[in-house]
Write a protein that holds these residues in place. Structure first.
Motif, PDB file in Angstrom:
ATOM      1  N   ARG A   3       0.837  -1.201   0.000  1.00 50.27           N
ATOM      2  CA  ARG A   3       0.000   0.000   0.000  1.00 50.27           C
ATOM      3  C   ARG A   3       0.869   1.248   0.000  1.00 50.27           C
ATOM      4  NH1 ARG A   3      -3.672   0.344   5.022  1.00 50.27           N
ATOM      5  NH2 ARG A   3      -1.857   1.253   5.959  1.00 50.27           N
ATOM      6  N   ASN A  32     -16.973   2.680  -3.065  1.00 52.06           N
ATOM      7  CA  ASN A  32     -15.871   1.746  -2.829  1.00 52.06           C
ATOM      8  C   ASN A  32     -16.379   0.341  -3.103  1.00 52.06           C
ATOM      9  OD1 ASN A  32     -14.039   3.662  -2.084  1.00 52.06           O
ATOM     10  ND2 ASN A  32     -13.791   2.972   0.014  1.00 52.06           N
ATOM     11  N   ASP A  75      -8.021   9.036  -1.244  1.00 47.64           N
ATOM     12  CA  ASP A  75      -7.748   8.279  -2.456  1.00 47.64           C
ATOM     13  C   ASP A  75      -6.943   9.082  -3.468  1.00 47.64           C
ATOM     14  OD1 ASP A  75      -9.955   9.430  -4.559  1.00 47.64           O
ATOM     15  OD2 ASP A  75     -10.689   9.443  -2.511  1.00 47.64           O
ATOM     16  N   TYR A  92      -7.833   4.697  -5.882  1.00 43.76           N
ATOM     17  CA  TYR A  92      -7.626   3.686  -4.845  1.00 43.76           C
ATOM     18  C   TYR A  92      -7.688   4.373  -3.492  1.00 43.76           C
ATOM     19  CZ  TYR A  92      -5.944  -0.347  -2.349  1.00 43.76           C
ATOM     20  OH  TYR A  92      -5.855  -1.409  -1.486  1.00 43.76           O
ATOM     21  N   ASN A  97      -8.254   0.435   1.802  1.00 39.14           N
ATOM     22  CA  ASN A  97      -7.678  -0.611   0.946  1.00 39.14           C
ATOM     23  C   ASN A  97      -8.672  -1.155  -0.074  1.00 39.14           C
ATOM     24  OD1 ASN A  97      -5.182  -0.524   2.291  1.00 39.14           O
ATOM     25  ND2 ASN A  97      -5.999  -1.842   3.898  1.00 39.14           N
ATOM     26  N   ARG A  98      -9.364  -0.237  -0.773  1.00 39.26           N
ATOM     27  CA  ARG A  98     -10.351  -0.650  -1.768  1.00 39.26           C
ATOM     28  C   ARG A  98     -10.323   0.294  -2.961  1.00 39.26           C
ATOM     29  NH1 ARG A  98     -15.972  -1.326   1.237  1.00 39.26           N
ATOM     30  NH2 ARG A  98     -16.509  -2.416  -0.672  1.00 39.26           N
ATOM     31  N   PRO A  99     -10.606  -0.217  -4.155  1.00 36.31           N
ATOM     32  CA  PRO A  99     -10.748   0.660  -5.316  1.00 36.31           C
ATOM     33  C   PRO A  99     -12.014   1.506  -5.162  1.00 36.31           C
ATOM     34  CG  PRO A  99     -10.693  -1.649  -5.979  1.00 36.31           C
ATOM     35  CD  PRO A  99     -10.703  -1.612  -4.505  1.00 36.31           C
TER      36      PRO A  99
END
Length: 109
Positions: A3, A32, A75, A92, A97-99
């Motif tokens: 990350r 998300n 993001d 992102y 921790n997600r698109p």
């Protein structure tokens, strides 16, 4: 660890790109997805790297999501700026921790 490598790489690319136009600002809706969780919806505010229409742009922003009592996301990624004061982004979310996919109103010259 991955990350931090990804966020460092995106930040380096955005800083290394020369500024050819004024930035644009976007407000809209964020979604998300992935990560084995249901889609989360919220509102977002982003800075886009250009205010020229019909161009791909870099994007960075902050979002507020409504589910689970509300939480914040930060993001970075890219998007497309349309002529009709409309923008879409695919970024992102580093905090969750997600698109993220977002769309909304943007300032276009």
């Amino acid at each position: 660890m991955n990350r931090y490598k990804a966020s460092t790489a995106i930040l380096a690319l955005m800083l290394a790109t020369p500024a050819m136009a004024d930035p644009a600002f976007m407000v809209g809706f964020a979604f998300n997805f992935a990560g084995g969780k249901p889609v989360s919806s919220g509102i977002t505010a982003k800075v886009l790297s250009s205010n020229e229409p019909d161009k791909f742009v870099g994007a960075a922003g902050v979002s507020y999501f409504f589910d689970h009592g509300g939480y914040i996301g930060v993001d970075a990624g890219f998007g497309y700026l349309f002529e009709q004061n409309f923008a879409t982004t695919l970024t992102y979310d580093f905090l969750n921790n997600r698109p993220q996919f977002s769309l909304g109103y943007s300032t276009v010259c």
